[in-house]
Design a protein around this motif. Structure first.
Motif, PDB file in Angstrom:
ATOM      1  N   LYS A 160       9.929  12.730 -14.048  1.00 31.11           N
ATOM      2  CA  LYS A 160      11.267  12.218 -13.710  1.00 31.11           C
ATOM      3  C   LYS A 160      11.411  11.996 -12.209  1.00 31.11           C
ATOM      4  O   LYS A 160      11.958  10.978 -11.767  1.00 31.11           O
ATOM      5  N   GLY A 161      10.934  12.953 -11.426  1.00 26.43           N
ATOM      6  CA  GLY A 161      11.028  12.814  -9.978  1.00 26.43           C
ATOM      7  C   GLY A 161      10.200  11.653  -9.456  1.00 26.43           C
ATOM      8  O   GLY A 161      10.626  10.940  -8.552  1.00 26.43           O
ATOM      9  N   ASP A 162       9.025  11.476 -10.051  1.00 29.38           N
ATOM     10  CA  ASP A 162       8.166  10.358  -9.649  1.00 29.38           C
ATOM     11  C   ASP A 162       8.818   9.024  -9.968  1.00 29.38           C
ATOM     12  O   ASP A 162       8.735   8.060  -9.197  1.00 29.38           O
ATOM     13  N   PHE A 163       9.511   8.955 -11.105  1.00 28.72           N
ATOM     14  CA  PHE A 163      10.177   7.706 -11.483  1.00 28.72           C
ATOM     15  C   PHE A 163      11.337   7.395 -10.553  1.00 28.72           C
ATOM     16  O   PHE A 163      11.544   6.231 -10.176  1.00 28.72           O
ATOM     17  N   ILE A 164      12.086   8.408 -10.172  1.00 33.11           N
ATOM     18  CA  ILE A 164      13.211   8.196  -9.252  1.00 33.11           C
ATOM     19  C   ILE A 164      12.712   7.716  -7.892  1.00 33.11           C
ATOM     20  O   ILE A 164      13.300   6.817  -7.272  1.00 33.11           O
ATOM     21  N   ALA A 165      11.594   8.280  -7.448  1.00 32.70           N
ATOM     22  CA  ALA A 165      11.058   7.904  -6.138  1.00 32.70           C
ATOM     23  C   ALA A 165      10.395   6.538  -6.147  1.00 32.70           C
ATOM     24  O   ALA A 165      10.421   5.811  -5.140  1.00 32.70           O
ATOM     25  N   ASN A 166       9.794   6.174  -7.272  1.00 35.69           N
ATOM     26  CA  ASN A 166       9.033   4.922  -7.340  1.00 35.69           C
ATOM     27  C   ASN A 166       9.128   4.378  -8.760  1.00 35.69           C
ATOM     28  O   ASN A 166       8.382   4.803  -9.644  1.00 35.69           O
ATOM     29  N   LYS A 167      10.043   3.453  -8.965  1.00 34.51           N
ATOM     30  CA  LYS A 167      10.322   2.990 -10.319  1.00 34.51           C
ATOM     31  C   LYS A 167       9.294   1.980 -10.839  1.00 34.51           C
ATOM     32  O   LYS A 167       9.143   1.833 -12.048  1.00 34.51           O
ATOM     33  N   VAL A 168       8.633   1.261  -9.977  1.00 32.24           N
ATOM     34  CA  VAL A 168       7.773   0.160 -10.408  1.00 32.24           C
ATOM     35  C   VAL A 168       6.291   0.458 -10.222  1.00 32.24           C
ATOM     36  O   VAL A 168       5.462   0.041 -11.032  1.00 32.24           O
ATOM     37  N   GLY A 169       5.952   1.190  -9.173  1.00 30.03           N
ATOM     38  CA  GLY A 169       4.549   1.410  -8.852  1.00 30.03           C
ATOM     39  C   GLY A 169       3.872   2.386  -9.796  1.00 30.03           C
ATOM     40  O   GLY A 169       4.485   2.949 -10.722  1.00 30.03           O
TER      41      GLY A 169
END
Length: 282
Positions: A44-53
């Motif tokens: 979840k944290g990774d998605f918030i920080a970087n939604k596309v990469g």
């Protein structure tokens, strides 16, 4: 010579523009698949920080949450209960109708064939209210019978149209020889026409299975209990009322796509042949 050089130059520019448009179209078509895959493996944290990469760390926690905290097996069984009968009923009825239109002669044959195309363009949403009222009066809401009948009806026009075009390519001499040997129309259909139409049959199985498996609106309206909830409705229910757990939702969508991908891979060699044969009346 100068004109030929200019024509060659313009032709080259045209090819470059064409390939650029094709490349952009491919990227736009593949981006949703890319987004689903990379998001499903993000925290979840990774998605918030970087939604596309790409994810910083590839994790499987989202898949564990989908599988362990939800009745995933029940959802899959319900989807199979809807998909398999709908596809089989459609293929049976469409085969009978397509054989009659393509190989039998009766007064309303052209009218029957020409009426198929308008039926293909009717949006299902305009039929929902009368279908729901009929299902309530017949007391078949929250049963698999209602969506199976609806799916079969929605799939029939395209299926009849495609099989009619394919059956028409089968030589009439084969049919005449079979009739001389004493075969009935039913035996001709199942023993000769259908085996010769395997590419079209397989392509219809893939297309119709894809539609029923991924269909949401009808399943959401006619199957309102947890016991009858199919996979796609179950995955959509992973979204909370006030928030959306995107990573878990994408993991569920990726799981739901696996059966259709496997089905497509199995029948891939017949895909182009079946589509091209059904595109033009023989």
């Amino acid at each position: 010579m100068k004109k030929k050089g200019e024509a060659a130059y313009l032709r080259g520019i045209g090819y470059i523009v064409r390939y650029i448009v094709i490349l952009i179209s491919i990227l736009l078509a593949l981006f949703p698949l890319y987004f689903v895959i990379v998001t499903a493996f993000k925290s979840k944290g990774d998605f918030i920080a970087n939604k596309v990469g790409f994810p910083q760390t590839w994790v499987l926690a989202n898949f564990y949450e989908v599988i362990l905290t939800n009745p995933l097996l029940r959802w899959i069984i319900n989807s199979l209960t809807l998909t398999i009968p709908s596809v089989l009923i459609t293929l049976l009825v469409a085969s009978l109708a397509a054989y009659a239109i393509s190989k039998m002669y009766f007064k309303a044959r052209d009218l029957a064939y020409n009426s198929i195309i308008p039926l293909m363009v009717i949006p299902p949403v305009v039929l929902l209210i009368p279908l729901l009222r009929a299902a309530i009066s017949l007391k078949i809401v929250n049963t698999f019978l209602a969506p199976i009948v609806i799916y079969s009806g929605l799939l029939l026009p395209f299926s009849i149209y495609m099989l009619t075009n394919y059956f028409a390519t089968v030589s009439n001499e084969i049919i005449d020889s079979a009739k001389i040997d004493g075969l009935s129309d039913i035996r001709i259909l199942f023993n000769i026409i259908i085996p010769l139409s395997k590419p079209a049959i397989l392509i219809l199985v893939v297309i119709n299975s894809l539609y029923v498996w991924n269909e949401l609106l009808i399943a959401l309206i006619f199957l309102q209990t947890n016991k009858t909830r199919p996979l796609m409705v179950g995955i959509v229910s992973l979204k909370d009322r006030y928030s959306m757990n995107t990573t878990v939702l994408m993991a569920g969508l990726l799981i739901s796509a696996i059966p259709i991908i496997v089905l497509f891979i199995i029948s891939q060699k017949h895909f182009v042949k079946g589509l091209s044969a059904g595109a033009v009346k023989g």
